[in-house]
Design a protein around this motif. Structure first.
Motif, PDB file in Angstrom:
ATOM      1  N   MET A   1      -7.619 -37.684  27.846  1.00 37.74           N
ATOM      2  CA  MET A   1      -7.878 -36.685  26.801  1.00 37.74           C
ATOM      3  C   MET A   1      -7.181 -35.369  27.170  1.00 37.74           C
ATOM      4  O   MET A   1      -7.275 -34.939  28.317  1.00 37.74           O
ATOM      5  N   ILE A   2      -6.520 -34.799  26.215  1.00 38.76           N
ATOM      6  CA  ILE A   2      -5.887 -33.499  26.477  1.00 38.76           C
ATOM      7  C   ILE A   2      -6.509 -32.487  25.512  1.00 38.76           C
ATOM      8  O   ILE A   2      -6.604 -32.760  24.302  1.00 38.76           O
ATOM      9  N   PHE A   3      -6.954 -31.368  26.025  1.00 38.05           N
ATOM     10  CA  PHE A   3      -7.535 -30.332  25.166  1.00 38.05           C
ATOM     11  C   PHE A   3      -6.605 -29.129  25.108  1.00 38.05           C
ATOM     12  O   PHE A   3      -6.227 -28.605  26.156  1.00 38.05           O
ATOM     13  N   ASP A   4      -6.264 -28.724  23.906  1.00 37.33           N
ATOM     14  CA  ASP A   4      -5.528 -27.469  23.748  1.00 37.33           C
ATOM     15  C   ASP A   4      -6.565 -26.405  23.499  1.00 37.33           C
ATOM     16  O   ASP A   4      -7.301 -26.469  22.507  1.00 37.33           O
ATOM     17  N   LEU A   5      -6.601 -25.434  24.362  1.00 40.21           N
ATOM     18  CA  LEU A   5      -7.691 -24.454  24.284  1.00 40.21           C
ATOM     19  C   LEU A   5      -7.712 -23.727  22.946  1.00 40.21           C
ATOM     20  O   LEU A   5      -8.761 -23.385  22.427  1.00 40.21           O
ATOM     21  N   LYS A   6      -6.536 -23.542  22.364  1.00 32.25           N
ATOM     22  CA  LYS A   6      -6.485 -22.795  21.098  1.00 32.25           C
ATOM     23  C   LYS A   6      -7.169 -23.556  19.957  1.00 32.25           C
ATOM     24  O   LYS A   6      -7.565 -22.955  18.968  1.00 32.25           O
ATOM     25  N   ASP A   7      -7.319 -24.890  20.100  1.00 30.32           N
ATOM     26  CA  ASP A   7      -7.966 -25.670  19.037  1.00 30.32           C
ATOM     27  C   ASP A   7      -9.478 -25.786  19.209  1.00 30.32           C
ATOM     28  O   ASP A   7     -10.162 -26.380  18.378  1.00 30.32           O
ATOM     29  N   LEU A   8      -9.991 -25.276  20.306  1.00 29.35           N
ATOM     30  CA  LEU A   8     -11.427 -25.434  20.559  1.00 29.35           C
ATOM     31  C   LEU A   8     -12.204 -24.214  20.066  1.00 29.35           C
ATOM     32  O   LEU A   8     -11.684 -23.097  20.064  1.00 29.35           O
ATOM     33  N   LYS A   9     -13.458 -24.452  19.664  1.00 30.50           N
ATOM     34  CA  LYS A   9     -14.348 -23.330  19.325  1.00 30.50           C
ATOM     35  C   LYS A   9     -14.713 -22.620  20.636  1.00 30.50           C
ATOM     36  O   LYS A   9     -14.676 -23.242  21.710  1.00 30.50           O
ATOM     37  N   THR A  10     -15.116 -21.352  20.534  1.00 28.77           N
ATOM     38  CA  THR A  10     -15.415 -20.586  21.760  1.00 28.77           C
ATOM     39  C   THR A  10     -16.450 -21.303  22.627  1.00 28.77           C
ATOM     40  O   THR A  10     -16.295 -21.405  23.843  1.00 28.77           O
ATOM     41  N   ALA A  11     -17.498 -21.822  21.990  1.00 27.26           N
ATOM     42  CA  ALA A  11     -18.554 -22.488  22.771  1.00 27.26           C
ATOM     43  C   ALA A  11     -17.996 -23.715  23.497  1.00 27.26           C
ATOM     44  O   ALA A  11     -18.412 -24.030  24.608  1.00 27.26           O
TER      45      ALA A  11
END
Ligand SMILES: Cc1cc2nc3c(=O)[nH]c(=O)nc-3n(C[C@H](O)[C@H](O)[C@H](O)COP(=O)(O)O)c2cc1C
Length: 293
Positions: A1-11
């Motif tokens: 899994m790769i997470f792009d921080l810009k696509d995540l909600k703050t929480a």
């Protein structure tokens, strides 16, 4: 899994970051406002950044919920002083209680059952129950953003440390096993440091370690030895040689038993060397591995 921080909600950003950037030490910050109201709150966005000058930084974030700022931050902007009390295991539940968002005029010392003790150089009180307290001057407050969740670096110069005598030996040296630090991880998780889970890694930095690429191929390509075992072997300053005085009954047995089967012998020697390395016996492990030649 790769997470792009810009696509995540703050929480969500907070959730993943706090679970992976862990464990974090906890600073229990005592501050006052200009009217003299005392505040006591824990912050795990905290660490040591410089010894000379002695600088520690902690970060009260803007609340994700409503983007307001915390009393601790308001206080250090009014009175740039803070006592950083180090949190140990005996204190953890009280420290957690002190993190409740009590109104500004309520004193968390009373709420969480800690005893205020006069500091010697600055106005905010120290926590008597804490075994290490640092009297600090706030040298800069650096906001990292304007939105909810944005940190605010409170950059502190440590002026004076109070270390409980029980943590020091007769030479004023600290015994790491005696401070039962706690640290924060993700969510509700904490960890506790004590003699049962501490271990030592000897520094290879007095002289250069030979490096994993300089190990004999048979060791480097071992199916038994792991990366950390290889690194232990490669931390020596020069390739060891056989020491005729080295005696080991188990080594003797392996050599006798597997003399007709060199592949099996290599495997057994690696298994034994791994056991020794896992016990921190690097010299002995080298002698076992050299016995193959
Ligand atoms: C162990 C622990 C660590 C915490 N770390 C932080 C932190 O690094 N930054 C932060 O903004 N809040 C952190 N909190 C939450 C604050 O302590 C909490 O918001 C507190 O009410 C702030 O108090 P104040 O408004 O009186 O300054 C932490 C809470 C606990 C229990």
């Amino acid at each position: 899994m790769i997470f792009d921080l810009k696509d995540l909600k703050t929480a969500e950003k907070q959730y993943y970051l706090q679970h992976v950037v862990a464990p974090r030490p906890v600073c229990f910050a005592s501050t006052i406002d200009k009217k003299g109201n005392v505040n006591l709150s824990p912050f795990s966005f905290f660490n040591l950044f410089s010894s000379n000058p002695p600088v520690v930084i902690f970060s009260p974030s803007r609340r994700v919920r409503d983007n307001t700022i915390k009393h601790t931050l308001e206080n250090v902007m009014e009175v740039p002083e803070v006592v950083i009390n180090i949190v140990t295991y005996e204190m953890v539940h009280q420290v957690s209680l002190a993190s409740c968002e009590y109104p500004k005029e309520l004193n968390e010392f009373a709420k969480a059952g800690f005893t205020p003790e006069l500091a010697t150089l600055i106005k905010p009180p120290m926590v008597k129950e804490s075994k290490v307290k640092m009297e600090c001057k706030v040298i800069e407050v650096k906001p990292l953003g304007n939105g909810g969740g944005a940190g605010n670096l409170v950059i502190c110069e440590v002026l004076r440390m109070h270390i409980d005598d029980s943590l020091l030996d007769e030479n004023k040296k600290m015994d790491q096993r005696k401070i039962h630090h706690i640290a924060r991880l993700g969510g509700d998780w904490y960890c506790k440091v004590d003699a049962t889970n501490l271990f030592r890694v000897t520094k290879p930095n007095t002289e250069l370690g030979i490096g994993i690429d300089a190990l004999p191929v048979s060791i480097r390509k071992s199916k038994i030895l792991r990366g950390s075992n290889l690194a232990q072997l490669a931390s020596v300053n020069e390739l060891p040689v056989i020491e005729p005085s080295f005696e080991d009954a188990h080594l003797k047995n392996i050599i006798q038993y597997y003399s007709v089967n060199p592949d099996e012998m290599e495997k057994e020697l690696h298994v034994y060397a791994k056991k020794l390395l896992d016990e921190g016996k690097v010299k002995e492990a080298w002698q076992v591995l050299l016995a193959l030649n």
